[in-house]
Scaffold this motif. Structure first.
Motif, PDB file in Angstrom:
ATOM      1  N   TYR A 158       0.843  -1.202   0.000  1.00  0.00           N
ATOM      2  CA  TYR A 158       0.000   0.000   0.000  1.00  0.00           C
ATOM      3  C   TYR A 158       0.876   1.248   0.000  1.00  0.00           C
ATOM      4  O   TYR A 158       0.665   2.181  -0.784  1.00  0.00           O
ATOM      5  CB  TYR A 158      -0.918   0.011   1.224  1.00  0.00           C
ATOM      6  CG  TYR A 158      -1.581   1.351   1.448  1.00  0.00           C
ATOM      7  CD1 TYR A 158      -2.743   1.694   0.762  1.00  0.00           C
ATOM      8  CD2 TYR A 158      -1.037   2.289   2.320  1.00  0.00           C
ATOM      9  CE1 TYR A 158      -3.338   2.943   0.941  1.00  0.00           C
ATOM     10  CE2 TYR A 158      -1.621   3.532   2.505  1.00  0.00           C
ATOM     11  CZ  TYR A 158      -2.767   3.854   1.813  1.00  0.00           C
ATOM     12  OH  TYR A 158      -3.353   5.087   1.988  1.00  0.00           O
ATOM     13  N   ARG A 159       1.860   1.255   0.874  1.00  0.00           N
ATOM     14  CA  ARG A 159       2.716   2.440   0.988  1.00  0.00           C
ATOM     15  C   ARG A 159       3.455   2.720  -0.307  1.00  0.00           C
ATOM     16  O   ARG A 159       3.649   3.881  -0.695  1.00  0.00           O
ATOM     17  CB  ARG A 159       3.709   2.243   2.127  1.00  0.00           C
ATOM     18  CG  ARG A 159       4.623   3.441   2.345  1.00  0.00           C
ATOM     19  CD  ARG A 159       5.468   3.253   3.572  1.00  0.00           C
ATOM     20  NE  ARG A 159       6.215   4.472   3.867  1.00  0.00           N
ATOM     21  CZ  ARG A 159       6.877   4.686   4.989  1.00  0.00           C
ATOM     22  NH1 ARG A 159       6.880   3.746   5.922  1.00  0.00           N
ATOM     23  NH2 ARG A 159       7.525   5.804   5.184  1.00  0.00           N
ATOM     24  N   GLY A 160       3.872   1.677  -0.988  1.00  0.00           N
ATOM     25  CA  GLY A 160       4.620   1.863  -2.217  1.00  0.00           C
ATOM     26  C   GLY A 160       3.773   2.249  -3.405  1.00  0.00           C
ATOM     27  O   GLY A 160       4.290   2.776  -4.393  1.00  0.00           O
ATOM     28  N   SER A 161       2.460   2.017  -3.337  1.00  0.00           N
ATOM     29  CA  SER A 161       1.599   2.276  -4.489  1.00  0.00           C
ATOM     30  C   SER A 161       0.675   3.478  -4.310  1.00  0.00           C
ATOM     31  O   SER A 161       0.188   4.029  -5.289  1.00  0.00           O
ATOM     32  CB  SER A 161       0.753   1.034  -4.798  1.00  0.00           C
ATOM     33  OG  SER A 161      -0.039   0.673  -3.675  1.00  0.00           O
ATOM     34  N   ALA A 162       0.428   3.880  -3.067  1.00  0.00           N
ATOM     35  CA  ALA A 162      -0.492   4.984  -2.807  1.00  0.00           C
ATOM     36  C   ALA A 162       0.234   6.321  -2.855  1.00  0.00           C
ATOM     37  O   ALA A 162       1.424   6.417  -2.523  1.00  0.00           O
ATOM     38  CB  ALA A 162      -1.175   4.808  -1.455  1.00  0.00           C
ATOM     39  N   ASP A 163      -0.469   7.355  -3.252  1.00  0.00           N
ATOM     40  CA  ASP A 163       0.078   8.698  -3.232  1.00  0.00           C
ATOM     41  C   ASP A 163       0.449   9.079  -1.792  1.00  0.00           C
ATOM     42  O   ASP A 163      -0.301   8.774  -0.866  1.00  0.00           O
ATOM     43  CB  ASP A 163      -0.962   9.685  -3.776  1.00  0.00           C
ATOM     44  CG  ASP A 163      -0.406  11.086  -3.929  1.00  0.00           C
ATOM     45  OD1 ASP A 163      -0.329  11.802  -2.912  1.00  0.00           O
ATOM     46  OD2 ASP A 163      -0.067  11.452  -5.059  1.00  0.00           O
ATOM     47  N   PRO A 164       1.589   9.729  -1.576  1.00  0.00           N
ATOM     48  CA  PRO A 164       1.984  10.097  -0.213  1.00  0.00           C
ATOM     49  C   PRO A 164       0.931  10.898   0.548  1.00  0.00           C
ATOM     50  O   PRO A 164       0.817  10.784   1.774  1.00  0.00           O
ATOM     51  CB  PRO A 164       3.264  10.922  -0.431  1.00  0.00           C
ATOM     52  CG  PRO A 164       3.827  10.396  -1.708  1.00  0.00           C
ATOM     53  CD  PRO A 164       2.637  10.061  -2.565  1.00  0.00           C
TER      54      PRO A 164
END
Length: 229
Positions: free
Chosen positions: A156-162
């Motif tokens: 999730y962290r790697g694919s979601a916008d910050p």
């Protein structure tokens, strides 16, 4: 022909929000008292989009005043009120009742006090990104898609916008601030779409706190080594 998205939103956009608040809930409003679903809608909409209440009141009355006739039904140019457990001849009276309660709330400024969400709609309206996270990454298929809970969190962290990651961290802290019993936290994350248990040895709230901590930690991704640049 069916309504275009623009026409749908102009005529029924906020009406649709109200109706969605009743999914899985009884249409138990009376002229004296709004039911649980409408109370949840009022509480969340006053907090997030107070201007939308007047739109909802108008669209409810317009629909009740002009229910779809045979031609509109045949052409598909209408909004289909979901089944709320009422007889067909009681729908119009119920829509007026809801509109009256919304009008009363606007004119008097009576707002339901802050409370833990009580309906499925309210959980998702209050915690939208948490619902996306739990429902999208922790469905019953999670064990087949990831090596574990940590791997799903990192995906999730790697694919979601910050910015969405930051929103999720805020929603996690807001949920934890409700200070619920562990059984209620288990029900909350189930309402928000989680279909697997929290990993041992964590309780539901303990795991949520761990996820918030990990997502809030700055990433240490400094790009490829100099030899690869």
């Amino acid at each position: 022909m069916p309504l275009s998205p623009l026409d749908h939103d102009r005529r029924y956009g906020e009406l649709d929000h109200v109706m969605r608040a009743y999914l899985g809930q009884p249409a138990d409003d009376t002229p004296d008292t709004p039911g649980q679903a409408l109370t949840a809608y009022l509480r969340r909409t006053w907090h997030q989009r107070p201007w939308a209440l007047a739109v909802a009141e108008r669209q409810l009355r317009d629909y009740a005043d002009n229910p779809p006739g045979r031609l509109r039904l045949r052409l598909g140019e209408f909004y289909a009120v979901p089944d709320v457990g009422l007889p067909q001849d009681g729908i119009q009276r119920w829509l007026y009742c809801i509109a009256d309660h919304i009008k009363h709330s606007i004119e008097t400024g009576e707002v339901p006090p802050p409370a833990t969400p009580v309906t499925h709609w309210e959980w998702h309206a209050r915690f939208p990104e948490l619902g996306q996270f739990l429902g999208g990454w922790f469905s019953q298929d999670m064990p087949d898609e990831f090596d574990g809970h940590d791997a799903a969190v990192q995906d999730y962290r790697g694919s979601a916008d910050p910015q969405l990651v930051a929103q999720l961290v805020g929603e996690l802290h807001e949920l934890l601030a409700l200070d619920l019993d562990e059984s209620d936290y288990a029900l909350a994350i189930a309402e928000l779409g989680m279909e697997v248990d929290a990993p041992a040895p964590y309780s539901p709230s303990g795991w949520l706190a761990l996820v918030a901590e990990r997502l809030a930690t700055p990433r240490t991704d400094y790009g490829p080594p100099a030899s690869e640049m």
